[in-house]
Design a protein around this motif. Structure first.
Motif, PDB file in Angstrom:
ATOM      1  N   TYR A   1       0.834  -1.206   0.000  1.00 31.54           N
ATOM      2  CA  TYR A   1       0.000   0.000   0.000  1.00 31.54           C
ATOM      3  C   TYR A   1       0.869   1.257   0.000  1.00 31.54           C
ATOM      4  CZ  TYR A   1      -3.094   3.696   1.550  1.00 31.54           C
ATOM      5  OH  TYR A   1      -3.781   4.864   1.637  1.00 31.54           O
TER       6      TYR A   1
ATOM      7  N   LEU B   1      -7.712  -9.837   1.272  1.00 32.12           N
ATOM      8  CA  LEU B   1      -8.432 -10.323   2.448  1.00 32.12           C
ATOM      9  C   LEU B   1      -9.782 -10.914   2.061  1.00 32.12           C
ATOM     10  CD1 LEU B   1      -7.551  -7.518   5.011  1.00 32.12           C
ATOM     11  CD2 LEU B   1      -6.575  -9.810   4.831  1.00 32.12           C
ATOM     12  N   GLY B   2     -10.443 -10.308   1.090  1.00 27.43           N
ATOM     13  CA  GLY B   2     -11.711 -10.851   0.600  1.00 27.43           C
ATOM     14  C   GLY B   2     -11.519 -12.203  -0.073  1.00 27.43           C
TER      15      GLY B   2
ATOM     16  N   LEU C   1      -6.919   1.605  -1.479  1.00 24.84           N
ATOM     17  CA  LEU C   1      -7.271   0.760  -0.332  1.00 24.84           C
ATOM     18  C   LEU C   1      -7.681  -0.643  -0.754  1.00 24.84           C
ATOM     19  CD1 LEU C   1      -9.178   3.309   1.898  1.00 24.84           C
ATOM     20  CD2 LEU C   1      -6.955   2.270   2.346  1.00 24.84           C
ATOM     21  N   LEU C   2      -7.965  -0.825  -2.038  1.00 25.11           N
ATOM     22  CA  LEU C   2      -8.281  -2.170  -2.527  1.00 25.11           C
ATOM     23  C   LEU C   2      -7.100  -3.116  -2.375  1.00 25.11           C
ATOM     24  CD1 LEU C   2     -10.400  -1.372  -5.703  1.00 25.11           C
ATOM     25  CD2 LEU C   2     -11.196  -2.308  -3.534  1.00 25.11           C
TER      26      LEU C   2
ATOM     27  N   THR D   1     -13.118 -15.704   1.201  1.00 26.57           N
ATOM     28  CA  THR D   1     -13.913 -16.526   0.289  1.00 26.57           C
ATOM     29  C   THR D   1     -13.349 -17.934   0.199  1.00 26.57           C
ATOM     30  OG1 THR D   1     -14.481 -14.571  -1.000  1.00 26.57           O
ATOM     31  CG2 THR D   1     -14.776 -16.699  -2.078  1.00 26.57           C
TER      32      THR D   1
ATOM     33  N   ARG E   1      -8.593   6.769  -2.887  1.00 23.06           N
ATOM     34  CA  ARG E   1      -9.268   5.780  -2.046  1.00 23.06           C
ATOM     35  C   ARG E   1      -9.270   4.395  -2.688  1.00 23.06           C
ATOM     36  NH1 ARG E   1     -12.517  10.473  -1.179  1.00 23.06           N
ATOM     37  NH2 ARG E   1     -12.172  11.197   0.941  1.00 23.06           N
TER      38      ARG E   1
ATOM     39  N   TYR F   1      -5.758  -3.722   0.316  1.00 24.26           N
ATOM     40  CA  TYR F   1      -6.137  -4.483   1.508  1.00 24.26           C
ATOM     41  C   TYR F   1      -7.380  -5.337   1.268  1.00 24.26           C
ATOM     42  CZ  TYR F   1      -3.026  -1.647   4.420  1.00 24.26           C
ATOM     43  OH  TYR F   1      -1.934  -1.046   4.979  1.00 24.26           O
ATOM     44  N   VAL F   2      -8.370  -4.765   0.638  1.00 24.89           N
ATOM     45  CA  VAL F   2      -9.687  -5.400   0.533  1.00 24.89           C
ATOM     46  C   VAL F   2      -9.658  -6.652  -0.334  1.00 24.89           C
ATOM     47  CG1 VAL F   2     -12.050  -5.040  -0.269  1.00 24.89           C
ATOM     48  CG2 VAL F   2     -10.871  -3.217   0.966  1.00 24.89           C
ATOM     49  N   VAL F   3      -9.031  -6.594  -1.481  1.00 30.39           N
ATOM     50  CA  VAL F   3      -9.067  -7.718  -2.427  1.00 30.39           C
ATOM     51  C   VAL F   3      -8.386  -8.974  -1.865  1.00 30.39           C
ATOM     52  CG1 VAL F   3      -8.302  -8.504  -4.699  1.00 30.39           C
ATOM     53  CG2 VAL F   3      -9.367  -6.256  -4.458  1.00 30.39           C
TER      54      VAL F   3
END
Length: 94
Positions: free
Chosen positions: A25, A81-82, A74-75, A86, A71, A77-79
């Motif tokens: 990041y 972890l998602g 920040l994906l 899953t 902003r 982190y999100v991608v």
């Protein structure tokens, strides 16, 4: 292997994953900000603007700091972890 050992392994993995994602990041964020700065410098030169160049660049970077593009980083982190969540769900509940 007890539940405690599994949880300890999970938290260790999560800790190092977050450190790695934070490094990624930071690198992406710095790279994106420098690209924006270079674009503002080119725009200043191409349009032949007069006045305070540093103030022009600072205003542009301030606008960039509040932009949607900033902003989106920040994906980082999100991608991952998602995807991990899953994968855990699919392995355990399917």
């Amino acid at each position: 292997m007890g539940l405690g050992a599994v949880m300890l392994g999970f938290f260790r993995l999560f800790f190092f994953l977050m450190i790695g994602l934070t490094v990624v990041y930071g690198a992406v964020s710095l790279y994106s900000r420098e690209m924006r700065r270079a674009k503002l410098k080119r725009r200043w030169a191409e349009k032949g603007l007069t006045g305070d160049r540093a103030a022009f660049i600072q205003r542009g970077l301030r606008r960039y700091d509040h932009s949607f593009r900033r902003r989106l980083i920040l994906l980082v982190y999100v991608v991952p972890l998602g995807l991990i969540a899953t994968l855990i769900y699919m392995v355990n509940f399917r």
